[in-house]
Design a protein around this motif. Structure first.
Motif, PDB file in Angstrom:
ATOM      1  N   GLU A   1      42.421  54.542  33.304  1.00  0.00           N
ATOM      2  CA  GLU A   1      43.280  54.293  34.461  1.00  0.00           C
ATOM      3  C   GLU A   1      42.844  55.067  35.698  1.00  0.00           C
ATOM      4  O   GLU A   1      43.347  54.799  36.797  1.00  0.00           O
ATOM      5  N   GLN A   2      41.911  56.002  35.546  1.00  0.00           N
ATOM      6  CA  GLN A   2      41.419  56.768  36.700  1.00  0.00           C
ATOM      7  C   GLN A   2      40.312  56.045  37.461  1.00  0.00           C
ATOM      8  O   GLN A   2      39.942  56.474  38.560  1.00  0.00           O
ATOM      9  N   PHE A   3      39.767  54.960  36.909  1.00  0.00           N
ATOM     10  CA  PHE A   3      38.729  54.237  37.632  1.00  0.00           C
ATOM     11  C   PHE A   3      39.325  53.604  38.894  1.00  0.00           C
ATOM     12  O   PHE A   3      40.278  52.823  38.807  1.00  0.00           O
ATOM     13  N   ASP A   4      38.757  53.919  40.041  1.00  0.00           N
ATOM     14  CA  ASP A   4      39.226  53.385  41.317  1.00  0.00           C
ATOM     15  C   ASP A   4      38.413  52.135  41.644  1.00  0.00           C
ATOM     16  O   ASP A   4      37.260  52.209  42.069  1.00  0.00           O
ATOM     17  N   LEU A   5      39.025  50.986  41.471  1.00  0.00           N
ATOM     18  CA  LEU A   5      38.331  49.712  41.627  1.00  0.00           C
ATOM     19  C   LEU A   5      38.819  48.934  42.852  1.00  0.00           C
ATOM     20  O   LEU A   5      38.651  47.720  42.937  1.00  0.00           O
ATOM     21  N   ARG A   6      39.387  49.641  43.810  1.00  0.00           N
ATOM     22  CA  ARG A   6      39.990  48.961  44.971  1.00  0.00           C
ATOM     23  C   ARG A   6      38.988  48.183  45.812  1.00  0.00           C
ATOM     24  O   ARG A   6      39.365  47.257  46.528  1.00  0.00           O
TER      25      ARG A   6
ATOM     26  N   VAL B   1      42.376  48.944  32.869  1.00  0.00           N
ATOM     27  CA  VAL B   1      42.189  49.417  34.242  1.00  0.00           C
ATOM     28  C   VAL B   1      43.315  48.903  35.136  1.00  0.00           C
ATOM     29  O   VAL B   1      43.908  47.846  34.868  1.00  0.00           O
TER      30      VAL B   1
ATOM     31  N   GLN C   1      43.437  41.343  43.605  1.00  0.00           N
ATOM     32  CA  GLN C   1      42.256  41.287  42.744  1.00  0.00           C
ATOM     33  C   GLN C   1      42.520  40.372  41.548  1.00  0.00           C
ATOM     34  O   GLN C   1      43.675  40.162  41.149  1.00  0.00           O
TER      35      GLN C   1
ATOM     36  N   SER D   1      33.666  57.891  32.767  1.00  0.00           N
ATOM     37  CA  SER D   1      34.953  58.557  32.999  1.00  0.00           C
ATOM     38  C   SER D   1      34.795  60.066  32.859  1.00  0.00           C
ATOM     39  O   SER D   1      33.725  60.563  32.487  1.00  0.00           O
TER      40      SER D   1
ATOM     41  N   THR E   1      44.601  47.351  38.567  1.00  0.00           N
ATOM     42  CA  THR E   1      44.143  46.530  39.686  1.00  0.00           C
ATOM     43  C   THR E   1      45.322  46.240  40.604  1.00  0.00           C
ATOM     44  O   THR E   1      46.481  46.491  40.249  1.00  0.00           O
ATOM     45  N   ASN E   2      45.026  45.690  41.785  1.00  0.00           N
ATOM     46  CA  ASN E   2      46.109  45.358  42.714  1.00  0.00           C
ATOM     47  C   ASN E   2      46.317  43.847  42.788  1.00  0.00           C
ATOM     48  O   ASN E   2      45.494  43.072  42.254  1.00  0.00           O
TER      49      ASN E   2
ATOM     50  N   TYR F   1      31.607  50.330  34.753  1.00  0.00           N
ATOM     51  CA  TYR F   1      32.461  51.485  34.484  1.00  0.00           C
ATOM     52  C   TYR F   1      32.708  51.561  32.978  1.00  0.00           C
ATOM     53  O   TYR F   1      32.989  50.546  32.328  1.00  0.00           O
TER      54      TYR F   1
END
Length: 359
Positions: free
Chosen positions: A78-83, A99, A105, A54, A101-102, A33
């Motif tokens: 911050e829009q990258f969805d890395l879930r 980025v 991760q 992006s 993350t949760n 990304y």
């Protein structure tokens, strides 16, 4: 274990992109990304990669004018969805570490440096601005980005610094500890030559903090031949300073650069680098390095064995060091052996060990 890689920009093939390339070799199935890419400027390995840009990429003229979109970069990253990934491996000198993350991760950041234009080089960048509108507007933008940079730096779980020099900056600006893993040099791309030709060499982006102007002034006084490979927005100013003994070659492919490394009298580094891969490339070619005695060069050049340092960023200091290195004798095989201690294989092993210890 699913891994995603995040990188600031993929639009030039510099030291950071060589680190990214090593990550891509380690984790060939990992998507990359990035804020923006221009694959026409990148080697074949990047053409085959899974690159996700992006929304900046879709803005007209973004490939050439992306720096004017600076205020959008925090939002974009911050829009990258890395879930869908277990490990996020960012390689960053600016925005990639930001980025989101949760808690399940692990985010590991290979940090080339905290943003220099909002931290240690902020006042230098402001001083170099000539446009009155930018001088008024940009400090307000960078103030906001500095705040975001600190906040986003806290999102990283584990830092790797590319040098002890950068590790100190990470501690100073982010309050975070880091482990040092030096970047790799692809020593197999470089070779020793039996012939030394009558020129000194710079390989660099042509931007002010590299202090190429200082080196040019020294060579103007000495009248010695200097070849400069590379391009950048400071090129016109530098060309206006140079006398006829200084030759600008612009961008050159890797094979041409390797040839010029192998035959130069010495490689010159005028600025303070975060780490600096080009001095190691020169040493992989068996050539000595003359470098400013601060920053990353202190970790790659052994004074008296693989080169020398000049103590001050002054013309006289550079000239004194040039006269010293011009008469010194060096063991080219020993210089190359030193560079090989920074091999890509050793780098990959240490990265894998670090990630395994944190997951």
């Amino acid at each position: 274990m699913k891994i995603a890689i995040v990188h600031d920009y993929i639009n030039q093939h510099g030291g950071a992109e060589r680190v990214l390339e090593a990550f891509m070799e380690l984790y060939p199935d990992a998507p990359v990304y990035t804020l923006i890419s221009d694959l026409s400027k990148m080697p074949d390995a990047f053409q085959r990669a899974q690159i996700h840009n992006s929304f900046i990429q879709k803005i007209p003229f973004a490939k050439t004018q992306y720096k004017k979109m600076l205020s959008l970069f925090p939002l974009a990253v911050e829009q990258f969805d890395l879930r869908g990934y277990d490990v996020i491996l960012s390689t960053s000198s600016a925005f990639a570490k930001g980025v989101i993350t949760n808690p399940n991760q692990v985010h590991i950041c290979y940090c080339h440096t905290p943003m220099r234009y909002v931290w240690d080089l902020y006042h230098q960048y402001m001083e170099e601005l000539n446009n009155p509108l930018f001088k008024w507007y940009l400090p307000k933008v960078l103030h906001k980005i500095r705040q975001w940079d600190y906040v986003s730096a806290q999102r990283v779980d584990h830092y790797i610094a590319n040098s002890h020099n950068v590790a100190n900056r990470i501690k100073k600006y982010y309050g975070k500890k880091s482990e040092v893993i030096h970047p790799p040099v692809s020593s197999e791309q470089f070779y020793l030559s039996d012939v030394t030709e009558d020129y000194y060499l710079i390989v660099s982006r042509l931007i002010p903090y590299k202090r190429i102007d200082l080196v040019i002034e020294a060579f103007n006084k000495l009248g010695w031949p200097l070849i400069i490979i590379g391009d950048g927005y400071d090129r016109k100013r530098l060309e206006s300073l140079a006398k006829s003994n200084v030759e600008f070659m612009g961008y050159q492919p890797d094979q041409v650069i390797a040839k010029y490394y192998s035959k130069c009298k010495a490689f010159i580094l005028g600025g303070e680098e975060d780490f600096g891969i080009t001095p190691l490339e020169a040493q992989a070619s068996g050539r000595p390095v003359l470098a400013y005695g601060k920053g990353g060069a202190l970790e790659t050049v052994i004074s008296g064995e693989t080169g020398y340092f000049f103590a001050e960023q002054s013309v006289d200091s550079v000239i004194d060091a040039l006269e010293k290195i011009s008469t010194a004798s060096f063991d080219t095989a020993a210089i190359r052996h030193h560079a090989e201690s920074f091999s890509k294989d050793k780098f990959k092993d240490r990265i894998q060990q670090f990630i395994s210890s944190k997951v």
